[in-house]
Design a protein around this motif. Structure first.
Motif, short mmCIF file in Angstrom:
data_model
loop_
_atom_site.label_atom_id
_atom_site.label_comp_id
_atom_site.label_asym_id
_atom_site.label_seq_id
_atom_site.Cartn_x
_atom_site.Cartn_y
_atom_site.Cartn_z
N SER A 55 -1.72 -0.29 6.59
CA SER A 55 -2.21 0.39 5.39
C SER A 55 -1.37 -0.11 4.22
O SER A 55 -0.14 0.02 4.25
N PRO B 206 -1.06 -0.88 -0.27
CA PRO B 206 -1.52 -0.39 -1.57
C PRO B 206 -2.53 -1.33 -2.23
O PRO B 206 -2.59 -2.53 -1.91
N SER B 207 -3.28 -0.80 -3.17
CA SER B 207 -4.26 -1.60 -3.92
C SER B 207 -3.64 -2.21 -5.17
O SER B 207 -4.29 -3.02 -5.84
N SER B 208 -2.40 -1.84 -5.47
CA SER B 208 -1.71 -2.39 -6.65
C SER B 208 -0.43 -3.08 -6.20
O SER B 208 -0.12 -3.14 -5.01
N ASN C 241 -3.41 -10.64 4.42
CA ASN C 241 -3.94 -10.12 3.16
C ASN C 241 -2.94 -10.36 2.05
O ASN C 241 -1.75 -10.60 2.30
N THR D 105 -2.29 -9.33 -2.43
CA THR D 105 -2.70 -8.61 -3.64
C THR D 105 -1.78 -9.04 -4.77
O THR D 105 -0.58 -9.22 -4.57
N ASN E 292 -9.28 -10.80 2.72
CA ASN E 292 -8.24 -9.86 3.14
C ASN E 292 -8.66 -9.07 4.37
O ASN E 292 -9.83 -8.72 4.55
N THR F 154 -7.02 -5.82 7.05
CA THR F 154 -5.95 -4.87 7.34
C THR F 154 -5.81 -4.60 8.84
O THR F 154 -4.89 -3.87 9.24
N SER G 58 6.35 -3.73 -6.80
CA SER G 58 5.77 -2.47 -6.32
C SER G 58 6.25 -1.36 -7.24
O SER G 58 6.77 -0.34 -6.79
#
Length: 236
Positions: A112, A114-116, A139, A141, A181, A183, A220
């Motif tokens: 899991s 984060p999206s940012s 993945n 980001t 991506n 997960t 982060s």
């Protein structure tokens, strides 16, 4: 950007630096964990895996690692929105077998993330001499990218990757970046190693030492959670 030998096991022997005064600012999960640490190079062994907090980059903020087991762990990281990799918290399984003596080498992952922020979720695989580094990005980001030049796409080990080849001045780096991506999934690692060895000839019959899996975090800001819900590495 692919990383250097700061992720090898010797990193835990490095002395604490000025960052040690700030790592305690992050928080462990609310639920009680079997083990947790906010130390820069905090580490422990659980269920045949070795866990590392591994805050190694300049300009890093705070980060704490927690673990329920060697295969279920995570970090809360609060690193500033600046360039450069700040940390690679990871779980390591030692293989210590040559490529030709391996009958299988595979891994299951479920995370899991984060999206940012700016980070990648990746395997970091080393030979025993730490001459070659094989990264498998499942993945990514934000503003992150692998070292070296693109060698095109290839489908191996159950995934399609864009392959990059380069050097960081200390070792050769081969990065396989998943074209989309993911997960969770299974990676059959051995065909990737054989492709590098036999199809491309980029190295010989190397002995594979460490198979690491974790989060290479560049930023982060505000504090983000990265969780490995499950990870298994198996070989024969």
């Amino acid at each position: 950007m692919a990383s250097t030998l700061r992720k090898i096991t010797m990193a835990v022997l490095a002395p604490a630096m000025a960052i040690g005064a700030t790592v305690g600012l992050a928080s462990a999960p609310a639920s009680a964990a079997v083990w947790s640490s906010c130390d820069q190079y905090g580490n422990t062994s659980l269920n045949g895996y070795t866990l590392y907090n591994n805050i190694w980059g300049s300009g890093a903020g705070s980060q704490c690692i927690w673990a329920n087991s060697g295969t279920n762990w995570g970090v809360n990281a609060n690193h500033p929105n600046t360039g450069g990799i700040k940390s690679y918290p990871n779980s390591k399984k030692v293989v210590n077998k040559s490529i030709t003596s391996l009958g299988s080498l595979s891994s299951n992952y479920n995370v899991s993330v984060p999206s940012s922020g700016a980070y990648n979720t990746s395997y970091d695989i080393w030979d025993t001499n730490y001459k070659y580094e094989i990264m498998l990005w499942v993945n990514k980001t934000g503003a992150v990218g692998p070292l070296g030049s693109s060698q095109g796409n290839v489908t191996l080990g159950g995934h399609t990757w864009t392959v990059y080849k380069g050097t960081n001045g200390s070792n050769q780096v081969f990065s396989f970046v998943r074209t989309s991506n993911s997960t969770s999934g299974t990676v059959n690692v051995l065909p990737i190693l054989k492709w590098i060895k036999d199809t491309k000839g980029w190295f010989g019959n190397e002995t594979i030492g460490d198979v690491q899996f974790g989060f290479e975090i560049t930023s982060s800001s505000g504090g983000l959670n990265f969780t490995t819900n499950n990870l298994t590495v198996s070989s024969s």
